[in-house]
Design a protein around this motif. Structure first.
Motif, PDB file in Angstrom:
ATOM      1  N   VAL A 170       8.429   3.328  -9.907  1.00 19.75           N
ATOM      2  CA  VAL A 170       7.137   3.918  -9.331  1.00 19.75           C
ATOM      3  C   VAL A 170       6.808   3.865  -7.912  1.00 19.75           C
ATOM      4  O   VAL A 170       6.776   2.754  -7.224  1.00 19.75           O
ATOM      5  CB  VAL A 170       5.798   3.391 -10.011  1.00 19.75           C
ATOM      6  CG1 VAL A 170       4.435   4.107  -9.741  1.00 19.75           C
ATOM      7  CG2 VAL A 170       5.892   3.185 -11.751  1.00 19.75           C
ATOM      8  N   ASN A 171       6.704   5.197  -7.272  1.00 16.01           N
ATOM      9  CA  ASN A 171       6.415   5.233  -6.117  1.00 16.01           C
ATOM     10  C   ASN A 171       5.302   6.176  -5.706  1.00 16.01           C
ATOM     11  O   ASN A 171       5.629   7.174  -6.312  1.00 16.01           O
ATOM     12  CB  ASN A 171       7.776   5.298  -5.132  1.00 16.01           C
ATOM     13  CG  ASN A 171       8.288   6.803  -5.164  1.00 16.01           C
ATOM     14  OD1 ASN A 171       8.654   7.106  -6.392  1.00 16.01           O
ATOM     15  ND2 ASN A 171       7.996   7.447  -4.000  1.00 16.01           N
ATOM     16  N   LYS A 172       4.795   5.912  -4.514  1.00 11.31           N
ATOM     17  CA  LYS A 172       3.687   6.839  -4.117  1.00 11.31           C
ATOM     18  C   LYS A 172       4.132   8.007  -3.392  1.00 11.31           C
ATOM     19  O   LYS A 172       3.626   9.118  -3.873  1.00 11.31           O
ATOM     20  CB  LYS A 172       2.777   6.274  -2.960  1.00 11.31           C
ATOM     21  CG  LYS A 172       1.642   6.800  -2.586  1.00 11.31           C
ATOM     22  CD  LYS A 172       0.648   6.167  -1.443  1.00 11.31           C
ATOM     23  CE  LYS A 172      -0.602   7.027  -1.056  1.00 11.31           C
ATOM     24  NZ  LYS A 172      -1.167   6.354   0.029  1.00 11.31           N
ATOM     25  N   ASP A 173       5.273   8.044  -2.648  1.00  9.50           N
ATOM     26  CA  ASP A 173       5.739   9.280  -2.043  1.00  9.50           C
ATOM     27  C   ASP A 173       6.889   9.723  -2.340  1.00  9.50           C
ATOM     28  O   ASP A 173       7.071  10.499  -3.001  1.00  9.50           O
ATOM     29  CB  ASP A 173       5.740   8.785  -0.441  1.00  9.50           C
ATOM     30  CG  ASP A 173       5.729   9.916   0.405  1.00  9.50           C
ATOM     31  OD1 ASP A 173       5.469  11.146   0.211  1.00  9.50           O
ATOM     32  OD2 ASP A 173       5.931   9.909   1.716  1.00  9.50           O
ATOM     33  N   ILE A 174       8.172   9.039  -1.891  1.00  8.83           N
ATOM     34  CA  ILE A 174       9.370   9.825  -1.882  1.00  8.83           C
ATOM     35  C   ILE A 174      10.184   8.798  -2.534  1.00  8.83           C
ATOM     36  O   ILE A 174      10.457   7.505  -2.510  1.00  8.83           O
ATOM     37  CB  ILE A 174       9.938  10.100  -0.680  1.00  8.83           C
ATOM     38  CG1 ILE A 174       9.025  11.168  -0.006  1.00  8.83           C
ATOM     39  CG2 ILE A 174      11.366  10.852  -0.829  1.00  8.83           C
ATOM     40  CD1 ILE A 174       9.679  11.715   1.317  1.00  8.83           C
ATOM     41  N   GLN A 175      11.274   9.438  -3.525  1.00  5.61           N
ATOM     42  CA  GLN A 175      12.284   8.632  -4.157  1.00  5.61           C
ATOM     43  C   GLN A 175      13.600   9.197  -3.672  1.00  5.61           C
ATOM     44  O   GLN A 175      13.607  10.770  -3.831  1.00  5.61           O
ATOM     45  CB  GLN A 175      12.351   8.750  -5.688  1.00  5.61           C
ATOM     46  CG  GLN A 175      11.310   7.740  -6.279  1.00  5.61           C
ATOM     47  CD  GLN A 175      11.270   7.775  -7.794  1.00  5.61           C
ATOM     48  OE1 GLN A 175      12.126   8.552  -8.375  1.00  5.61           O
ATOM     49  NE2 GLN A 175      10.477   7.048  -8.366  1.00  5.61           N
ATOM     50  N   ALA A 176      14.483   8.698  -3.059  1.00  7.90           N
ATOM     51  CA  ALA A 176      15.673   9.125  -2.644  1.00  7.90           C
ATOM     52  C   ALA A 176      16.995   8.247  -2.963  1.00  7.90           C
ATOM     53  O   ALA A 176      16.660   6.822  -2.889  1.00  7.90           O
ATOM     54  CB  ALA A 176      15.768   9.415  -1.086  1.00  7.90           C
ATOM     55  N   GLY A 177      18.074   8.877  -3.312  1.00  2.31           N
ATOM     56  CA  GLY A 177      19.162   7.983  -3.575  1.00  2.31           C
ATOM     57  C   GLY A 177      19.396   8.342  -5.221  1.00  2.31           C
ATOM     58  O   GLY A 177      18.908   9.017  -5.694  1.00  2.31           O
ATOM     59  N   LEU A 178      19.856   7.000  -5.613  1.00  2.59           N
ATOM     60  CA  LEU A 178      19.921   7.020  -7.071  1.00  2.59           C
ATOM     61  C   LEU A 178      18.912   5.804  -7.739  1.00  2.59           C
ATOM     62  O   LEU A 178      18.744   4.805  -7.240  1.00  2.59           O
ATOM     63  CB  LEU A 178      21.488   6.299  -7.379  1.00  2.59           C
ATOM     64  CG  LEU A 178      21.666   6.181  -8.964  1.00  2.59           C
ATOM     65  CD1 LEU A 178      21.556   7.202  -9.668  1.00  2.59           C
ATOM     66  CD2 LEU A 178      23.071   5.433  -9.094  1.00  2.59           C
ATOM     67  N   ILE A 179      18.163   6.470  -8.503  1.00  2.00           N
ATOM     68  CA  ILE A 179      17.084   5.720  -9.060  1.00  2.00           C
ATOM     69  C   ILE A 179      17.183   5.839 -10.749  1.00  2.00           C
ATOM     70  O   ILE A 179      17.088   6.802 -11.308  1.00  2.00           O
ATOM     71  CB  ILE A 179      15.612   6.397  -8.819  1.00  2.00           C
ATOM     72  CG1 ILE A 179      15.415   6.674  -7.402  1.00  2.00           C
ATOM     73  CG2 ILE A 179      14.660   5.543  -9.153  1.00  2.00           C
ATOM     74  CD1 ILE A 179      15.524   5.572  -6.593  1.00  2.00           C
ATOM     75  N   ILE A 180      17.277   4.485 -11.213  1.00  2.00           N
ATOM     76  CA  ILE A 180      17.612   4.340 -12.524  1.00  2.00           C
ATOM     77  C   ILE A 180      16.413   3.582 -13.232  1.00  2.00           C
ATOM     78  O   ILE A 180      16.120   2.366 -12.879  1.00  2.00           O
ATOM     79  CB  ILE A 180      18.883   3.708 -12.862  1.00  2.00           C
ATOM     80  CG1 ILE A 180      20.052   4.321 -12.172  1.00  2.00           C
ATOM     81  CG2 ILE A 180      18.968   3.209 -14.140  1.00  2.00           C
ATOM     82  CD1 ILE A 180      21.233   3.565 -12.231  1.00  2.00           C
ATOM     83  N   GLY A 181      15.739   4.324 -14.119  1.00  2.00           N
ATOM     84  CA  GLY A 181      14.572   3.274 -14.846  1.00  2.00           C
ATOM     85  C   GLY A 181      14.803   3.416 -16.284  1.00  2.00           C
ATOM     86  O   GLY A 181      15.116   4.223 -16.912  1.00  2.00           O
ATOM     87  N   GLY A 182      14.645   2.269 -17.174  1.00  2.00           N
ATOM     88  CA  GLY A 182      14.812   2.163 -18.522  1.00  2.00           C
ATOM     89  C   GLY A 182      14.208   3.313 -19.113  1.00  2.00           C
ATOM     90  O   GLY A 182      14.587   3.803 -20.454  1.00  2.00           O
ATOM     91  N   LEU A 183      12.806   3.333 -18.873  1.00  2.00           N
ATOM     92  CA  LEU A 183      12.151   4.214 -19.772  1.00  2.00           C
ATOM     93  C   LEU A 183      11.421   5.509 -18.688  1.00  2.00           C
ATOM     94  O   LEU A 183      11.304   6.424 -19.154  1.00  2.00           O
ATOM     95  CB  LEU A 183      10.709   3.615 -20.275  1.00  2.00           C
ATOM     96  CG  LEU A 183      10.861   2.629 -21.444  1.00  2.00           C
ATOM     97  CD1 LEU A 183       9.609   1.994 -21.803  1.00  2.00           C
ATOM     98  CD2 LEU A 183      11.789   3.283 -22.578  1.00  2.00           C
ATOM     99  N   MET A 184      11.139   5.140 -17.490  1.00  2.00           N
ATOM    100  CA  MET A 184      10.559   6.289 -16.762  1.00  2.00           C
ATOM    101  C   MET A 184      10.728   6.074 -15.293  1.00  2.00           C
ATOM    102  O   MET A 184      10.840   4.681 -14.815  1.00  2.00           O
ATOM    103  CB  MET A 184       9.010   6.101 -16.876  1.00  2.00           C
ATOM    104  CG  MET A 184       8.319   7.377 -16.267  1.00  2.00           C
ATOM    105  SD  MET A 184       6.201   7.139 -16.518  1.00  2.00           S
ATOM    106  CE  MET A 184       6.324   7.565 -18.630  1.00  2.00           C
TER     107      MET A 184
END
Length: 415
Positions: A170-184
């Protein structure tokens, strides 16, 4: 001239004072002095005091520059440089650079850099750089850059690099790169890399990368690729690839590829079994012929193309009971006059022989049927059609030929 010189002098004094005040504020410790049960090698001549070696039960010192090993906790008022190891918690008032390892938590007031490992949580006031591993969560008031690995959740202002969480990122602004979440994976602003999860990816503003989810992707504006069972965007300017794709704003100029595509943009590019736009005409067709003795289907008719899905009673011969079939057809049409249309399509039929399998027939068959049709509209909501073509029926098992024949069908078009 004199006035200008005085003004420059005052501005310079003000800026210098501001810089010194900022330095003092940065060096000011917000932590209180406490007991110190440990052996230390400390340089007391410097400010803040530098501890080069710290071994004990728990420690409370100004600054660590070296090695600190404590059974319970290690608390540094200012900065920690080197290896900080404790059984429960490590706390640094300003910065931590190097390696922090604790059983419960690592807490840094400003910035943590390097390898940070805790049994439960890692908490930083502004930024985390490097590898941060926590059994429960990594929490940063600023950004996480590098790799953040958490058993449950990574929370930050920005996520840049690789973030892996068992539950959610969970982040407020930007996600960059490889983001892996088990559910969300949830981004308040935009996603510029790859979001990968088993349940749901949510981007509050714009997806500019690739959202991959088993269940769904949600984005206000999609400029990249969405791949999931269900993809939703208010404005789609990229590619939606899934079982169901939905966008709810016109002038999207994107592509939808899936089983069911829904768009409020009449000019949307759709490739799928069922394509719905504002000008899509949904019609019911009741028909019969020498292949399907009786059938009911729904046709989705767009500007030049149409798709049709339905079910019927398949005919195997006069001496045999009916079988059932489900079919899908896709084709193109051209209006010869206002009321007369010419069309060509191809259909796939799945056939269940039912009781006929007890008489030597295969339990399941499939058929391919290309055909051409003429359709005449008597009114705006009622028409008649006749079609002819050829059908090849084969077995699923072994793909053996079962039947081939000319196909004739006629019926009514409603709505």
């Amino acid at each position: 001239m004199r006035f200008k010189v005085i003004s420059v002098f005052l501005w310079g004094s003000l800026l210098a004072g501001t810089h010194l005040f900022a330095q003092q504020t940065e060096q000011k410790s917000v932590l209180k002095k406490g007991p110190n049960v440990s052996l230390n090698i400390t340089n007391k001549k410097k400010f803040p005091q530098r501890t080069y070696l710290n071994v004990g039960l728990f420690t409370n010192s100004p600054c660590l520059n070296g090695l600190g090993i404590n059974v319970i906790s290690s608390l540094q008022h200012y900065n920690s440089y080197g290896l900080q190891l404790s059984g429960l918690t490590n706390v640094s008032g300003l910065k931590a650079t190097g390696v922090q390892i604790s059983g419960i938590a690592n807490v840094t007031g400003k910035r943590a850099c390097g390898f940070i490992l805790s049994g439960l949580t890692n908490v930083t006031g502004t930024s985390t750089y490097g590898l941060s591993v926590a059994g429960l969560g990594n929490i940063s008031g600023g950004d996480i850059k590098g790799m953040g690995i958490a058993g449950l959740v990574n929370v930050s202002e920005d996520l840049r690099g690789m973030a892996i969480a068992g539950l959610a990122n969970v982040n407020k602004d930007i996600q960059a790169g490889l983001i892996i979440g088990g559910l969300m994976n949830v981004s308040g602003n935009s996603s510029r890399g790859v979001q990968l999860t088993s349940l749901l990816n949510v981007t509050g503003k714009s997806n500019q990368g690739w959202q991959i989810a088993a269940l769904g992707n949600v984005s206000v504006e999609n400029r990249g690729v969405q791949s999931a069972l269900l993809n939703y965007s208010v404005e789609n300017k990229g590619v939606q690839l899934g079982i169901g794709n939905v966008n709810t704003k016109s002038n999207s100029r994107g592509y939808q590829i899936g089983i069911i595509n829904v768009s409020t943009d009449s000019t949307a590019h759709q490739i799928g079994c069922i394509n719905l736009k504002p000008d899509t005409r949904v019609q019911m067709i009741v028909s019969g012929g020498n292949a399907n003795k009786g059938s009911v289907s729904i046709r989705f008719k767009n500007r030049f193309t149409y798709t049709q899905i339905g079910a019927g009673a398949y005919y195997l011969g006069t001496n045999h009971p009916f079988s059932v079939s489900g079919f899908y057809r896709a084709g193109v049409y051209h209006s010869l006059t206002k009321k007369l249309d010419f069309s060509a399509d191809i259909g796939y039929y799945h056939i269940e022989s039912l009781d006929n399998k007890n008489q030597g027939f295969p339990a399941r068959l499939y058929a391919l049927e290309p055909r051409i049709s003429l359709e005449y509209s008597l009114t705006k909501k009622f028409g008649l059609f006749v079609s002819g073509g050829y059908g090849w029926t084969r077995t699923y098992k072994g793909n053996q030929a079962f039947d081939k024949k000319m196909v004739i069908e006629a019926g009514m078009v409603l709505f």
